[in-house]
Scaffold this active site. Structure first.
Site, PDB file in Angstrom:
ATOM      1  N   CYS A 143      39.201  -7.204   3.676  1.00  0.00           N
ATOM      2  CA  CYS A 143      39.434  -7.005   2.239  1.00  0.00           C
ATOM      3  C   CYS A 143      40.231  -8.174   1.659  1.00  0.00           C
ATOM      4  CB  CYS A 143      40.189  -5.701   2.010  1.00  0.00           C
ATOM      5  SG  CYS A 143      40.594  -5.436   0.287  1.00  0.00           S
ATOM      6  N   CYS A 157      42.796  -7.244  -0.975  1.00  0.00           N
ATOM      7  CA  CYS A 157      44.024  -6.608  -0.459  1.00  0.00           C
ATOM      8  C   CYS A 157      44.949  -7.653   0.166  1.00  0.00           C
ATOM      9  CB  CYS A 157      43.708  -5.588   0.630  1.00  0.00           C
ATOM     10  SG  CYS A 157      42.368  -4.485   0.261  1.00  0.00           S
ATOM     11  N   ASP A 158      44.372  -8.565   0.926  1.00  0.00           N
ATOM     12  CA  ASP A 158      45.186  -9.431   1.789  1.00  0.00           C
ATOM     13  C   ASP A 158      45.181 -10.911   1.393  1.00  0.00           C
ATOM     14  OD1 ASP A 158      45.716  -7.192   3.328  1.00  0.00           O
ATOM     15  OD2 ASP A 158      43.941  -7.463   4.552  1.00  0.00           O
TER      16      ASP A 158
END
Ligand code: NDP
Length: 311
Positions: A136, A139-140
């Protein structure tokens, strides 16, 4: 403790589940929706959604799904942040067990559990999970500012992730196993506009390396061909974007699934192989996998459940 009962249980808190909840609530089915511990589905891991009608300027994925949730709440859906750990579909009312041990009975069930990101299956992926390996980018990606990263895959997701990361990282490799991208033309054109994205066609990942955290990947170009070439790239982040696996483990042996594990539905309806159980969204859609489609099939599932209960 009183056993919980519902005329319509919806499993899954993404576009399909929340849309089903809007329709089921408005039809007075008083639905109970289990959204799990990380609600929102895959829209929460995407950035701007440009192709959901009604938002000409685009909308952030988490905002879109957040609005859907609010709309379901507005009509009285009972939304519970719990996970369903087992179901028994052998007789009606159906039985469900929650992660906290509670039991529930449901006259109808709408399954909208979606799909999860797939991994390559390399042992190194597990070794560096959270230490450089991620599925992701939104997300990261933040952790890789001014660093070097690679994205694996040649579809729209991979291109979207590469584009997102190119705004943060100093260098983005896109590792594509074929000699061409499967992604839509508009995505491909956007990639070409970015100087810091390099597409490595006909390449596969053989392994990852690094002392404590990820430091690089071993790649092979033209595997099995005369001109096979092995080489390494230095990267801090390795992002998988190679498609999804449907979240159907709860239903194995109880519902008809296709070879890939997607729930079979009697299209154009959302009826599954068990009367009173309906499926909507990516969990039964190996082909389109779009938020708008998931929402549309959530609507159909609620209408199917309503008809099932009233006819
Ligand atoms: P896709 O199935 O479209 O693409 C998966 C990609 O991963 C393909 O390039 C495939 O390669 C590659 N791949 C699969 N397995 C491996 C492997 N073991 N090793 C290396 N590469 C592998 O999945 P997406 O998640 O990209 O997209 C799913 C759907 O969602 C599509 O319909 C897409 O259009 C849609 N989507 C739309 C977006 C938008 O419109 N904004 C954004 C994101 C997704 P190969 O081509 O060789 O099979």
């Amino acid at each position: 403790m009183n056993e919980m009962k519902s005329r319509c249980v919806i499993i899954g808190g993404g576009p399909a589940g929340y849309t089903a909840a809007v329709y089921a609530s408005r039809a007075n089915l008083s639905p109970t929706l289990f959204e799990g511990m990380q609600p929102g589905g895959q829209l929460t891991t995407t950035t701007e959604v440009e192709n959901f009608p009604g938002f000409p300027a685009g909308i952030q994925g988490p905002d879109l799904v957040g609005e859907m949730r609010k709309q379901a709440e507005r009509f009285g859906a009972d939304i519970i942040a719990e996970t369903i750990t087992s179901v028994d579909l052998s007789s009606r009312p159906f039985s469900l067990t929650l992660a906290d041990g509670r039991e529930m009975k449901a006259e109808t069930i709408i399954i909208a559990t979606g799909a999860s990101a797939r991994y390559l299956g390399l042992p190194d992926e597990q070794k560096y999970l959270g230490l450089g390996v991620s599925a992701c980018a939104t997300c990261d990606g933040f952790f890789y500012r001014k660093k070097r990263v690679a994205v694996v895959g040649g579809g729209d997701t991979a291109c979207e992730e590469a584009l997102y990361l190119s705004g943060l990282a100093s260098k983005v490799y896109l590792i594509v196993r074929k000699g061409f991208l499967r992604a839509s033309q508009v995505m491909q054109n956007r990639l070409k506009e970015r100087d810091n994205i390099e597409i490595l066609f006909n390449c596969n990942t053989e392994g990852l390396f690094g002392e404590e955290v990820l430091e690089g990947a071993h790649l092979v170009e033209n595997r099995g061909m005369e001109n096979e070439r092995h080489f390494d790239i230095d990267i801090d982040g390795f992002f998988l974007a190679i498609g999804h696996t449907p979240n159907t483990s709860l239903f194995q042996g109880q519902l008809d699934l296709d070879q890939q594990g997607y729930i079979k539905v009697a299209s154009p309806t959302t009826h599954t192989s068990v009367d009173g159980v309906f499926a909507a969204g990516d969990v039964c859609d190996p082909l389109y996998q779009q938020a708008i489609n998931a929402a549309g099939s959530g609507c159909r599932a609620a209408l199917d459940a309503e008809r099932f209960l009233t006819l």
